[in-house]
Write a protein that holds these residues in place. Structure first.
Motif, PDB file in Angstrom:
ATOM      1  N   SER A 257      11.963  99.040 100.146  1.00  0.00           N
ATOM      2  CA  SER A 257      12.687  97.829 100.554  1.00  0.00           C
ATOM      3  C   SER A 257      12.272  97.386 101.955  1.00  0.00           C
ATOM      4  O   SER A 257      12.091  96.192 102.218  1.00  0.00           O
TER       5      SER A 257
ATOM      6  N   LEU B 268      10.386  93.869 103.039  1.00  0.00           N
ATOM      7  CA  LEU B 268      10.970  92.968 104.040  1.00  0.00           C
ATOM      8  C   LEU B 268       9.975  92.674 105.167  1.00  0.00           C
ATOM      9  O   LEU B 268       9.790  91.516 105.557  1.00  0.00           O
ATOM     10  N   LYS B 269       9.326  93.722 105.676  1.00  0.00           N
ATOM     11  CA  LYS B 269       8.348  93.510 106.748  1.00  0.00           C
ATOM     12  C   LYS B 269       7.141  92.709 106.237  1.00  0.00           C
ATOM     13  O   LYS B 269       6.584  91.889 106.974  1.00  0.00           O
TER      14      LYS B 269
ATOM     15  N   GLU C 106       8.184  89.025 106.084  1.00  0.00           N
ATOM     16  CA  GLU C 106       8.187  88.452 107.437  1.00  0.00           C
ATOM     17  C   GLU C 106       6.767  88.187 107.946  1.00  0.00           C
ATOM     18  O   GLU C 106       6.536  87.275 108.745  1.00  0.00           O
TER      19      GLU C 106
ATOM     20  N   MET D 234      17.209  93.163  97.126  1.00  0.00           N
ATOM     21  CA  MET D 234      16.238  92.312  97.811  1.00  0.00           C
ATOM     22  C   MET D 234      16.672  90.844  97.777  1.00  0.00           C
ATOM     23  O   MET D 234      16.529  90.119  98.768  1.00  0.00           O
TER      24      MET D 234
ATOM     25  N   ALA E 144      19.369  90.551 100.356  1.00  0.00           N
ATOM     26  CA  ALA E 144      18.833  90.659 101.720  1.00  0.00           C
ATOM     27  C   ALA E 144      18.222  89.336 102.193  1.00  0.00           C
ATOM     28  O   ALA E 144      18.282  89.004 103.374  1.00  0.00           O
ATOM     29  N   LEU E 145      17.655  88.589 101.258  1.00  0.00           N
ATOM     30  CA  LEU E 145      16.961  87.336 101.616  1.00  0.00           C
ATOM     31  C   LEU E 145      17.862  86.105 101.510  1.00  0.00           C
ATOM     32  O   LEU E 145      17.486  85.020 101.966  1.00  0.00           O
TER      33      LEU E 145
ATOM     34  N   THR F  21      18.548  83.039 104.111  1.00  0.00           N
ATOM     35  CA  THR F  21      17.483  83.032 105.132  1.00  0.00           C
ATOM     36  C   THR F  21      16.417  82.028 104.704  1.00  0.00           C
ATOM     37  O   THR F  21      16.484  81.453 103.623  1.00  0.00           O
TER      38      THR F  21
ATOM     39  N   TYR G 182      13.740  82.759 103.616  1.00  0.00           N
ATOM     40  CA  TYR G 182      13.003  83.354 102.487  1.00  0.00           C
ATOM     41  C   TYR G 182      13.831  83.399 101.194  1.00  0.00           C
ATOM     42  O   TYR G 182      13.430  84.038 100.228  1.00  0.00           O
TER      43      TYR G 182
END
Length: 470
Positions: free
Chosen positions: A218, A222-223, A226, A251, A254-255, A258, A260
């Motif tokens: 995960s 994410l990195k 970005e 996921m 998490a996005l 944003t 994304y």
């Protein structure tokens, strides 16, 4: 600038290949297919890899019929497969005519995205598959030739190596690139560095595929997002984590909100989760899913071998009554890999290197015995290794045999018609010749069982004595 991240859902293929040896039958998929189709995934990975082998060897199921059923029930979403370059889904290189026909029939039966990789990252072994996908694209504009670079570590595998390889992939005609981290070796900050370098090198979309084995998936995704990645591979949470992938729902959450944001509805995912939770419980209860497979194991980062390879090594040692030698074998793997030109550890090279390491340890003498596949790898019959093999070592393994320096498939005569002529009694659909090509020993047994079922022959019948149970 806002960038909607696209998701490839792996629950219909790699998630269960990683956790339950590809044993999910089509009847377990069927009830949930319409809901999966409504989510808005970029693609559903549902075919390729070990699908054929598991379908005809263990599930008594036609893989082509499976694909047609999924296509019929998922008309809105792109369907994706994993394709081993010139190896297709088998374990040897095939002639170009067989490969081109396989790509054509895959697309005709419903595949849109063909993720093509080579175990040695040898671009020569990818070109025919890319070209075949381009030809299929004329019939179906949805077709995408995605090339996956097999991610691994070692002296030659620098960030620059992958950036250069990405450029060659783009120049070869790929529509997109996937960083394929089959052994869960990526770490979050290095993922960012790698994606950034690849994004600078190419203009086509970049996707990240990694496994959760080491517990970092995960964070890596994410990195990577970005740093500019366009797509990620995930799995519905009941069949995520462990040797599988990062959970889809996590996921998406998490996005959410944003730049994304995936645009995927968590409520729709929660309904799908409930269904797969039922399957997970069923698989655990039947013993098909070992809960140990869902645990995090950072050994992958220490020994740098994929989870599937680790379990394979342990089985080979148990069969030989030498399970206490596992640590010695794991220490021998990198030495064998170095001698063999640093091949990435992915099918089939992971099995070849692993088996040789087992031989070296069990026999107490390195390279006292080598099987045919290891000799072929050293002889160049799988392609060019990332690092040239020492000529003295090569001579020790293959003697005076002349190494292959061209594309291995250039040495294979067209074989489609020859293969077709070997099984006229079994062909019920044109795709059967492709099933046979890849699994010539298993396919005839499957074809016979299919025929017997169709004409009503009981599998327990004694054909020799003409006794048929009532």
């Amino acid at each position: 600038m806002a960038k909607k991240i696209q998701i490839t859902e792996t629950v219909l293929r790699d998630a269960h290949q990683s956790l339950i040896a590809t044993r999910m039958p089509i009847e377990d998929m069927l009830p949930i297919l319409p809901k999966l189709d409504e989510v808005g995934f970029y693609s559903l990975e549902c075919w390729g890899g070990a699908t054929f082998d598991a379908c005809i060897r263990f599930l008594n199921e036609d893989p082509w019929e499976r694909l047609r059923i999924i296509r019929k029930n998922c008309p809105k979403t792109k369907l994706q497969m994993l394709f081993r370059g010139q190896n297709m889904l088998g374990y040897r290189h095939y002639a170009d005519d067989v490969l081109e026909y396989f790509v054509q029939r895959s697309v005709a039966n419903g595949i849109d995205v063909i993720r093509i990789f080579d175990a040695l990252n040898d671009i020569k072994n990818l070109k025919t598959a890319i070209s075949a996908a381009k030809v299929a694209k004329k019939e179906n504009p949805n077709v995408e030739a995605q090339v996956a670079m097999s991610y691994t570590t070692g002296p030659v595998f620098t960030t620059q190596y992958y950036a250069d390889y990405a450029k060659r992939i783009e120049d070869a005609g790929a529509d997109s690139i996937c960083i394929k981290d089959m052994a869960a070796l990526l770490t979050p900050y290095y993922t960012a560095e790698l994606v950034e370098a690849i994004e600078k090198a190419v203009k086509i979309p970049v996707q990240i595929h990694t496994h959760y084995t080491s517990g970092l998936a995960s964070m890596c995704l994410l990195k990577g997002i970005e740093a500019g990645a366009d797509r990620i591979d995930t799995a519905m949470s009941p069949l995520a984590n462990g040797t599988s992938h990062a959970p889809t729902e996590s996921m998406v959450a998490a996005l959410q909100g944003t730049e994304y944001d995936t645009g995927i509805d968590l409520v729709k995912l929660s309904e799908i989760r409930e269904y797969f939770m039922g399957l997970r419980e069923k698989y655990i209860k039947s013993g098909l899913l070992d809960p140990k497979m869902l645990a995090t194991d950072a050994k992958a980062l220490i020994y740098q071998v994929p989870g599937g390879m680790l379990s394979n090594l342990l089985k080979q040692l148990k069969d030989a009554g030498k399970s206490d030698k596992l640590t010695e074998v794991l220490e021998e793997v990198p030495r064998v890999r170095k001698d063999a030109g640093y091949p990435p550890l992915v099918t089939p090279t992971s099995q070849i290197v692993g088996t040789q390491a087992v031989f070296n340890v069990i026999l107490g003498e390195r390279y006292k015995m080598c099987n045919g596949q290891f000799k072929d790898l050293v002889a160049g019959k799988y392609g060019t290794t990332p690092v040239p093999i020492d000529p003295k070592f090569r001579k020790k393994i293959i003697g005076d045999q002349k190494p292959v320096e061209c594309r291995p498939a250039d040495l294979i005569e067209p074989e489609l018609e020859k293969l077709r002529a070997e099984i006229p009694q079994w062909i019920e659909q044109e795709e059967d010749v492709l099933t046979y090509a890849q699994f010539p020993e298993v396919a005839p047994k499957f074809f016979k069982a299919r025929r017997d079922k169709k004409i009503g022959i009981n599998p327990d019948a004694d054909i020799k004595n003409k006794v048929h149970p009532v």
